[in-house]
Design an enzyme around this catalytic site. Structure first.
Site, mmCIF file in Angstrom:
data_model
loop_
_atom_site.group_PDB
_atom_site.id
_atom_site.type_symbol
_atom_site.label_atom_id
_atom_site.label_comp_id
_atom_site.label_asym_id
_atom_site.label_seq_id
_atom_site.Cartn_x
_atom_site.Cartn_y
_atom_site.Cartn_z
ATOM 1 N N GLY A 201 27.622 76.696 47.205
ATOM 2 C CA GLY A 201 28.543 77.544 46.450
ATOM 3 C C GLY A 201 28.438 77.347 44.956
ATOM 4 O O GLY A 201 27.390 76.980 44.430
ATOM 5 N N ASP A 226 24.749 83.644 55.918
ATOM 6 C CA ASP A 226 25.661 82.568 55.533
ATOM 7 C C ASP A 226 25.202 81.942 54.229
ATOM 8 O O ASP A 226 24.097 81.400 54.129
ATOM 9 C CB ASP A 226 25.696 81.511 56.647
ATOM 10 C CG ASP A 226 26.135 82.125 57.963
ATOM 11 O OD1 ASP A 226 27.192 82.775 57.986
ATOM 12 O OD2 ASP A 226 25.392 81.969 58.955
ATOM 13 N N LEU A 227 26.062 81.981 53.254
ATOM 14 C CA LEU A 227 25.716 81.537 51.902
ATOM 15 C C LEU A 227 25.206 80.098 51.884
ATOM 16 O O LEU A 227 25.888 79.183 52.354
ATOM 17 C CB LEU A 227 26.963 81.651 51.004
ATOM 18 C CG LEU A 227 26.723 81.308 49.530
ATOM 19 C CD1 LEU A 227 25.804 82.313 48.874
ATOM 20 C CD2 LEU A 227 28.041 81.218 48.795
ATOM 21 N N ASP A 228 24.017 79.904 51.319
ATOM 22 C CA ASP A 228 23.433 78.565 51.142
ATOM 23 C C ASP A 228 23.208 77.846 52.466
ATOM 24 O O ASP A 228 23.123 76.612 52.499
ATOM 25 C CB ASP A 228 24.297 77.712 50.205
ATOM 26 C CG ASP A 228 24.399 78.313 48.810
ATOM 27 O OD1 ASP A 228 23.486 79.056 48.427
ATOM 28 O OD2 ASP A 228 25.396 78.057 48.119
ATOM 29 N N GLU A 229 23.113 78.619 53.547
ATOM 30 C CA GLU A 229 22.930 78.010 54.867
ATOM 31 C C GLU A 229 21.578 78.372 55.476
ATOM 32 O O GLU A 229 21.290 78.009 56.620
ATOM 33 C CB GLU A 229 24.046 78.481 55.826
ATOM 34 C CG GLU A 229 25.437 78.008 55.471
ATOM 35 C CD GLU A 229 25.680 76.574 55.896
ATOM 36 O OE1 GLU A 229 24.899 76.037 56.706
ATOM 37 O OE2 GLU A 229 26.657 75.989 55.400
#
Lengths: 284, 284, 284, 284
Positions: A201, A226-229
Site C-alpha cells: 500500500g 489484489d493490490l501488491d499481492e
C-alpha cells in the site's frame, strides 16, 4: 548479432519422460538446444520447463512449429508459449511524475539490455511528455479522477490493442488499475517500493522509517486484482540506519526500484518467467 | 588484553553545546576519547550520544564517575548509562530445542567475540541440557503450559535476579514472554526468523514460501509487550528462488538467524545500542 | 531548502582534548553541531574528525571562520578544510565513449543527489558531445595520441583552472593521466571496473571471466601516480556464475560502476572523505 | 527420509541431441528426472550436464547402470560420474589450530546439511584433538617441517586410502600441499581468506587493511599445483570500513570463511560441481 532462437515455456502435470519427449521433438527436427531448465513443484505435481534452441538448422519452418508442437503438448495437457528471439515484444510504459524508472528503462533499451521496443507511454500527468518526445515515443495523457477512471481505462485498453502491446510496465504509475483492466490485459509488471509483503500500500518508506527497519527493499511483481499481492518476479534490498531520514530512504529506494524493475522486465522479455499458484518460476 | 575503557550512553533534549559539555567533562579529568558518535532525532529533538574513553590516565576513580557526571547530566535532563569494558555483562540464554543459535553464541563467546559471561540457560524442554553441561553453564528446565506459565515466569524471574543477569537472549525460545515478565526485565533480545515487519508470528518460512518471495530475512529486536513489534537492532537477508523448499528456507534461515542474533548481542554488549521511540540508534 | 551548514574536516596528531577543543570552538560561537564523527588511527596516532554545524545562529561571519579556527588549529599541527554546504563544488566529467556513468551522474545531479554543479566535460572522443549539449554543459574534445598527450594535458589543466573546477570525475575515461597532471590537480575520482586489487589495469571483465570468479566488483578511488593504486573510496560487488559471458559481466558491471562512482562522488561532495596513508576515512 | 536418487555428471564435446539422448536413457528405463541442468561452453564447445532421477521405479539395478550408460557415453566421447544419494562420500578434514571452520562443518554435518561422513581428521598441530574426540573422529597429528614434509605426506596419503576418503577439506590447514600429493589425490577443497584473485598467499587480512579496501572476501576452491589458483567454487564478501582493525577483519572473515567453505563442501557433496578449464560449473 546473436543468432535467432526459439523458446518454449511449458507447464503441465508431472509424468515420466517429459524432458525426453520435449528434447526429442527438438532433436528430431535438427534443433540445437542452448538452454534448458526445468522445475517440478512437488506440492502440485506441476512440471515447468523452459527450453531454447537455435533456429538455424532447425528443419521446421517457423510458422509450423506451433502446430507441430501441439501434437506433443495435447496428450500432456500442457499450456505453453512459443517465442522467437527476433520478434521483439512491444512495451507500453505507464508513469506519473517520477522519471527515474522510466529513464532507466529507456537507457537500458538503448543499450540493448531489454529485448523489446518501447512504443507507447501513458500517464495520468503531463510532466514526462518531454522525455517521451526526446525518445520518439507516443505519449498519451489520461487524467484520472474517481469519476472518469472506468472510462479512461477503456480508452487505455484500446490504445494497448491499437499498438499491439505485449507488456505494460508500471514505472511508478501511482494509480491502482481496476480488476477489469487487469483481467483484460494480464501482462502488467509493477514496481512496489517496499520489500513485500512488508509495507504494502501507500507510503512504504515513511512506514519503514517509523518502524526503524535496518534494511529496505523494492519488489517487482505481476499485477493482479489484489493490490501488491501478485506473483513476485524480483526483489532487492539496501541497508539503512538511524541516520537515514525518509528522504534518504526515498533516495536509496530509487536505486533499488530502478534495478529491480529493469531486472524483472528483462527476465520477462527473455521469456524466463512462468507463473503458477501466484508465484513465479524464474529460469535464469 | 585491551586496556579498560569507560562508555557513556546519553539521551537528552537537544540544545547547543552538548558535545562540548560532555567532551569537556572527559578532557577536564584527563581522559582520552577513543570513540564518539552522536545523533539528533529531528522529529523529537532528542540528542543521543555514545562516548568511550580510556580509563588509564583518567583522574576520577571509577566509583566517583557517576556522581561527577550527574552534576552535568541533571541540568541537561539526560538519561544515561555508564559502563566499564572490563565489567562483563552476565547473560542468560533461553532456548527450546534448536541448537544453532545457542552453539553459535557459545562458540563466539569462547572466541571472545561477545564481551560477556554466559552464566545461565533456561529452557522449556530438556533437549539442550547436554550442551549446557559441556560448557559448564547452569541449566534450568521449566516446562511451560497455559496453566503454569505465570508461575514458571515468576521462578524464571527469580533466577535472573539470583544470577544477577544483565541480558536475556532468546535463542530460538519458542514461547511468548508475558507482558509482566518483559516489564520487570526489559533487557531481552529475541531473534525472529523473518524480515520484519513481513511475516510476524508463527511459521514465517512457510508463509514466505507460499508468498513466493525472492529474499528471506531474520530480525533481532528487543522484546516488548507487542509480539515481534519491539525495536529492531539488526536484520540480514538471503536470496532464495523457486527451487528452495520450505526445508531449504529453514536451512538458509538458520545461517541468517545465527549471524543476526550474534551481531545484535555483540552490539548490545559493547553498549552501542540506544532505544528511543521504539527504534534503535546503533553507534558502530 | 535545507539550511546552510559549515563543515570542518581536520587531521592532526592525536592528543587529549581534541574533541573538546573543537566542539568548544563551535559552541563558544553559538553553533549547533548536527554531525560529528571522528577516528584515530592507532598505527600512526593520527586523529581525524568531521564536524558539521548550522550556520544560522553562528556568531562568526563566514569570512572570518577560517582565521578564527586557525588559532585553534595551529597549536594542534592540524591540516584542515572548511566547506559551506551552499557553496557548490564545480565538477568536470571526463569521458571517452561509454555513456552509462555519465548519464547516471547527470541524472543524479538533476535529482539533487549530487551537491555540485557539472560545468565542464572533457573527452578524447567526440561521441558524447550531444549529451553535453542536451544538458547545457561545455564540451571539449581532446584527441589523445602518444605524441600529443603532454600538450593536450596542459590545455586540459588550463581548462580546469579556467572553469574553477574543484573535482574531476573520470566517468569511464579510458586514458591514463600523467603523474604531472595528477600532481597539479589531485582531486580526481576514477571508477575502475574490478574489485581492486583484483584485476588492475586493462580488460578486468575478460580476466574475471577467464579466472572463473563467482563475484565481480567495481571500485571508485582517488587517482594517484600509480595506476589503480589510489585510495579506495567505495566498492560494490555482484554475483556472477558460469552462465555469464564476458558480455554479461560487462552488462552487470555497468550497474556496479554507476552505483559505485555516484556514491563516491556524493561522499566527496558532502565532504565526508579524508585521505591518509593511501587510505580513506569515510564519515557517513 | 528423502528417497534415494542417482545423479550423472557428464562432460562431452557439444553436438545436437545430447539432452534427448541422455533423457531418453533415463526415461526408457522408467526413471523420473527430478533435476536437470546443462551448460555449453561456447569457447571450447564443451557440453556439461547434471541429471538426477529417482531410483524408485528405475528398471536397471544400481550395479548395472554404469555399464548401461557406458554404451551411450562412449560414442559421445564423454567423461562422466555416477553417484547415488544414499552412498555418502567419506570426508577427511585437515586443520591446524583454528577451529571455526572445523566446528561449523561438524555442526552442519550433524544438522544433515552436509551429505557425507566425516571419518578422519589430520592436523600438523595437536590443538584440536579434543574436538575430534568429542565427535568420535579419528585424529592424526603430523608435525610438518621442511625436512619431513614429503615423508609425512606419504603417510597422509596412505591414511586417505586406508579410510577410503573421497574428499579432503582443508579447514584452515596452514600448510601448502605438495604438487605430488595434489596429483595423487585431486579432490581437495581449500578455503582462502581473501576475495581471490586479490591477496593470494599469506596474510590477506593484513594486506587488505593496508590497502584500505571497503569489502573483504573469502574463496573456496579446488586445490591445484598452483597456490590459490585452483578452480573457484564459491565466494562471499562483507563490508568493512576505516574503523575495522586487522583483528576486526579477521573476526568478520571467520564468518565468511565458515559460510563459503560449508557452501562449497555441500555443493561438492551434492555432486553439483563440474570442473573444466580451471573453472567450475555449479548446477544449483
Amino acid at each position: 548479432m546473436t543468432e535467432p532462437t526459439a523458446t518454449l515455456l511449458i507447464s503441465c502435470p508431472d509424468s515420466p519422460g517429459l524432458v525426453a519427449k520435449i528434447a526429442n521433438f527438438i532433436y528430431a527436427n535438427g534443433g540445437n538446444i542452448i538452454h534448458a531448465d526445468q522445475y517440478t513443484d512437488c506440492a502440485t505435481s506441476l512440471f515447468l520447463i523452459r527450453i531454447e534452441w537455435q533456429l538455424e538448422g532447425f528443419n521446421l519452418p517457423r510458422q509450423t512449429i506451433s502446430t507441430a508442437f501441439s501434437a506433443i503438448a495435447k496428450p500432456l495437457n500442457a499450456t505453453w508459449q512459443l517465442h522467437f528471439s527476433d520478434t521483439l515484444p512491444k512495451i507500453a510504459i505507464w508513469v506519473t511524475k517520477q522519471d527515474h524508472c522510466l529513464l532507466d528503462l529507456l537507457w537500458r533499451n538503448q543499450a540493448r539490455e531489454l529485448p523489446g521496443t518501447i512504443d507507447l507511454m501513458i500517464s495520468n500527468h503531463p510532466n514526462l511528455k518531454a522525455i517521451a518526445e526526446q525518445f520518439g515515443i507516443d505519449f498519451y495523457h489520461f487524467p484520472i479522477t474517481k469519476e472518469n477512471k472506468a472510462e479512461q481505462e477503456t480508452k487505455q485498453l484500446e490504445l494497448l490493442h491499437q499498438y499491439h502491446i505485449d507488456l505494460v510496465v508500471l514505472a511508478k504509475y501511482m494509480q491502482i488499475l481496476s480488476p477489469k483492466l487487469v483481467e483484460q490485459f494480464p501482462n502488467v509488471i509493477n514496481i512496489h517500493h517496499s520489500f513485500l509483503p512488508a509495507f504494502p500500500g501507500a507510503k512504504p518508506y515513511h512506514r519503514a522509517h517509523t518502524r526503524g527497519v535496518k534494511i529496505i527493499g523494492a519488489t517487482a511483481h505481476y499485477v493482479t486484482e489484489d493490490l501488491d499481492e501478485g506473483p513476485i518476479i524480483e526483489q532487492e534490498v539496501a541497508r539503512v540506519n538511524h541516520q537515514d531520514t525518509v528522504a534518504d530512504l526515498i533516495r536509496k529506494g530509487r536505486d533499488l526500484e530502478r534495478l529491480v524493475l529493469s531486472r524483472a522486465v528483462r527476465l520477462h522479455l527473455q521469456h524466463r518467467v512462468l507463473v503458477y499458484d501466484n508465484k513465479t518460476v524464474v529460469f535464469n
